[in-house]
Design a protein around this motif. Structure first.
Motif, PDB file in Angstrom:
ATOM      1  N   ASP A 159       5.650  -1.951  -7.384  1.00 54.03           N
ATOM      2  CA  ASP A 159       5.248  -0.559  -7.571  1.00 54.03           C
ATOM      3  C   ASP A 159       5.187   0.143  -6.199  1.00 54.03           C
ATOM      4  OD1 ASP A 159       3.890   1.838  -7.855  1.00 54.03           O
ATOM      5  OD2 ASP A 159       2.449   1.054  -9.313  1.00 54.03           O
ATOM      6  N   GLU A 160       6.084   1.112  -5.995  1.00 56.46           N
ATOM      7  CA  GLU A 160       6.178   1.765  -4.678  1.00 56.46           C
ATOM      8  C   GLU A 160       4.883   2.494  -4.307  1.00 56.46           C
ATOM      9  OE1 GLU A 160      11.025   2.388  -4.674  1.00 56.46           O
ATOM     10  OE2 GLU A 160       9.764   4.168  -4.664  1.00 56.46           O
ATOM     11  N   HIS A 161       4.232   3.102  -5.298  1.00 65.41           N
ATOM     12  CA  HIS A 161       2.981   3.823  -5.003  1.00 65.41           C
ATOM     13  C   HIS A 161       1.913   2.855  -4.496  1.00 65.41           C
ATOM     14  CE1 HIS A 161       4.290   7.692  -6.452  1.00 65.41           C
ATOM     15  NE2 HIS A 161       4.786   7.112  -7.532  1.00 65.41           N
ATOM     16  N   GLU A 162       1.827   1.699  -5.172  1.00 63.24           N
ATOM     17  CA  GLU A 162       0.827   0.700  -4.768  1.00 63.24           C
ATOM     18  C   GLU A 162       1.102   0.227  -3.336  1.00 63.24           C
ATOM     19  OE1 GLU A 162       0.416  -2.478  -7.640  1.00 63.24           O
ATOM     20  OE2 GLU A 162      -0.844  -3.649  -6.272  1.00 63.24           O
ATOM     21  N   VAL A 163       2.380   0.056  -3.012  1.00 60.78           N
ATOM     22  CA  VAL A 163       2.744  -0.413  -1.665  1.00 60.78           C
ATOM     23  C   VAL A 163       2.406   0.661  -0.627  1.00 60.78           C
ATOM     24  CG1 VAL A 163       4.664  -1.115  -0.178  1.00 60.78           C
ATOM     25  CG2 VAL A 163       4.524  -1.985  -2.523  1.00 60.78           C
ATOM     26  N   MET A 164       2.765   1.912  -0.917  1.00 63.80           N
ATOM     27  CA  MET A 164       2.491   3.002   0.038  1.00 63.80           C
ATOM     28  C   MET A 164       0.993   3.109   0.311  1.00 63.80           C
ATOM     29  SD  MET A 164       5.205   4.189   1.099  1.00 63.80           S
ATOM     30  CE  MET A 164       6.433   2.977   0.729  1.00 63.80           C
ATOM     31  N   GLU A 165       0.201   2.991  -0.768  1.00 71.49           N
ATOM     32  CA  GLU A 165      -1.256   3.143  -0.624  1.00 71.49           C
ATOM     33  C   GLU A 165      -1.872   1.988   0.147  1.00 71.49           C
ATOM     34  OE1 GLU A 165      -2.891   4.082  -4.532  1.00 71.49           O
ATOM     35  OE2 GLU A 165      -1.306   5.586  -4.735  1.00 71.49           O
ATOM     36  N   PHE A 166      -1.128   0.879   0.266  1.00 74.92           N
ATOM     37  CA  PHE A 166      -1.649  -0.295   0.972  1.00 74.92           C
ATOM     38  C   PHE A 166      -1.448  -0.188   2.490  1.00 74.92           C
ATOM     39  CE2 PHE A 166      -1.924  -4.848   2.016  1.00 74.92           C
ATOM     40  CZ  PHE A 166      -3.121  -5.120   1.390  1.00 74.92           C
ATOM     41  N   LEU A 167      -0.563   0.732   2.909  1.00 79.24           N
ATOM     42  CA  LEU A 167      -0.317   0.894   4.346  1.00 79.24           C
ATOM     43  C   LEU A 167      -1.536   1.492   5.030  1.00 79.24           C
ATOM     44  CD1 LEU A 167       3.218   2.595   4.380  1.00 79.24           C
ATOM     45  CD2 LEU A 167       2.692   0.197   4.842  1.00 79.24           C
ATOM     46  N   ASN A 168      -1.760   1.104   6.270  1.00 73.44           N
ATOM     47  CA  ASN A 168      -2.749   1.805   7.098  1.00 73.44           C
ATOM     48  C   ASN A 168      -2.241   3.242   7.281  1.00 73.44           C
ATOM     49  OD1 ASN A 168      -4.184   2.932   9.207  1.00 73.44           O
ATOM     50  ND2 ASN A 168      -4.209   1.053  10.435  1.00 73.44           N
ATOM     51  N   PRO A 169      -2.988   4.251   6.811  1.00 67.35           N
ATOM     52  CA  PRO A 169      -2.483   5.634   6.896  1.00 67.35           C
ATOM     53  C   PRO A 169      -2.174   6.076   8.327  1.00 67.35           C
ATOM     54  CG  PRO A 169      -4.593   5.573   5.747  1.00 67.35           C
ATOM     55  CD  PRO A 169      -4.294   4.164   6.180  1.00 67.35           C
ATOM     56  N   MET A 170      -2.813   5.423   9.315  1.00 67.12           N
ATOM     57  CA  MET A 170      -2.534   5.781  10.716  1.00 67.12           C
ATOM     58  C   MET A 170      -1.184   5.233  11.186  1.00 67.12           C
ATOM     59  SD  MET A 170      -4.981   7.713  11.574  1.00 67.12           S
ATOM     60  CE  MET A 170      -4.700   7.950  13.312  1.00 67.12           C
ATOM     61  N   LYS A 171      -0.557   4.375  10.346  1.00 63.99           N
ATOM     62  CA  LYS A 171       0.755   3.804  10.701  1.00 63.99           C
ATOM     63  C   LYS A 171       1.832   4.268   9.724  1.00 63.99           C
ATOM     64  CE  LYS A 171      -1.206  -0.316  12.908  1.00 63.99           C
ATOM     65  NZ  LYS A 171      -0.973  -1.737  13.221  1.00 63.99           N
TER      66      LYS A 171
END
Ligand code: NAP
Length: 300
Positions: free
Chosen positions: A106-118
């Protein structure tokens, strides 16, 4: 052809030179080398090519670049384990997960797992929210590149009617959010069109600046374009071409031959928006490293 060609390669080269200069300054002043990690899941050859060109560009700008290539069978747990390491790695300032991912992830789940500062791709909900709120941190690279092309060729969007065809999360929606903001690099009146838009040509003909991000060859024809409009063609479509060794050729969403007779300025495909996307990814990675160096790292 009567339209001026907006040369994405040339503008991208300018941006990349500026980024390289700032990378050198960051190293000198803070002893920080911007680091970009690209994660590729699966063996799609087009994605592998994009990843290689992003890494090459990052290295040419003086950055550290590394890739993490994982098999198509990678599970969400395995992917998150790699992202966790990158999220915590102080030498990595930007993380890019190459899309599309295999269907089971799930691309949304993966995106949300990133450190937002990176989140140098600008697809984390925090990045999207900040853009919408008018306080952008990481703007997705293609929309950021479109804005730079307009500004650097004297086609300020301020007060102009921008019509965007396409409402994807990576192009249509963020470019609309970017150009409608209250600042002198934006201040446009923006209309967004999609497949449910009625009388599309009536709307596109009102555009001072027409942005096509549809994904269909020749979808924008000359009768859909106002005389003197600025036309930005985001589309990348392959069509059969027996004269080419590969048997196909790359074209945009705009019928270039006829629209270029009507428009005041137009981006070619290839050599338009594509090179800008890579340049702005580098600019985002530099910004992530600058934020880290200035102590803003870690907060979201
Ligand atoms: N050069 C680059 O760096 C770059 C970067 C990103 C994307 N691209 C290219 O840009 C194109 C668009 O990609 P994307 O990811 O933004 O979009 P996408 O997810 O493929 O979605 C296409 C969008 O276009 C709309 N659309 C499709 N047919 C239409 C029509 N006939 N009239 C009006 N709207 C129509 C769709 O409407 P609905 O929402 O109603 O379905 C959708 O919003 C692709 O060719 C892609 O390869 C290039």
């Amino acid at each position: 052809m009567t339209a001026t060609l907006i040369d994405g390669k040339e503008i991208a080269a300018q941006v990349r030179t500026e980024v390289a200069e700032d990378v050198a300054k960051l190293k000198q002043q803070h002893n920080v080398t911007p680091g970009l990690a690209v994660v590729l899941v699966g063996d799609d050859s087009a994605s592998a090519l994009y990843v290689a060109s992003k890494q090459k560009a990052a290295r040419e700008a003086g950055m550290h670049a590394e890739d993490h290539i994982m098999p198509a069978s990678t599970t969400m747990v395995e992917l998150k384990a790699v992202i966790t390491k990158l999220n915590d790695d102080v030498n990595i300032h930007g993380i890019l997960v190459q899309l599309p991912l295999p269907d089971h992830l799930d691309e949304h789940e993966v995106m949300e797992f990133l450190n937002p500062m990176k989140d140098v791709d600008g697809l984390h909900p925090v990045s999207m929210g900040l853009l919408l709120a008018g306080r952008p941190r990481f703007v997705p690279a293609t929309p950021a590149g479109i804005q730079q092309m307009l500004l650097r060729t004297g086609h300020s969007p301020e007060g102009r009617h921008v019509v965007v065809c396409g409402r994807s999360d990576i192009v249509g929606k963020p470019v609309a959010a970017l150009l409608v903001q209250r600042n002198s690099d934006a201040n446009a009146t923006v209309t967004v069109c999609h497949t449910r838009t009625k009388n599309l040509a009536d709307i596109t003909r009102q555009a001072d600046i027409l942005i096509a991000a549809i994904g269909k060859a020749n979808a924008i024809t000359a009768d859909m374009v106002k005389d003197g409009a600025v036309v930005i063609d985001v589309g990348t479509n392959h069509i059969p071409d027996a004269s080419k060794k590969s048997g196909r050729r790359l074209v945009g969403d705009v019928d270039f031959d006829t629209v270029s007779q009507k428009a005041a300025a137009i981006t070619p495909v290839p050599g338009g928006v594509g090179p800008m996307t890579i340049a702005m990814l580098l600019a985002n990675t530099l910004k992530a490293a600058q934020l880290a160096a200035s102590g803003q790292f870690g907060s979201s």
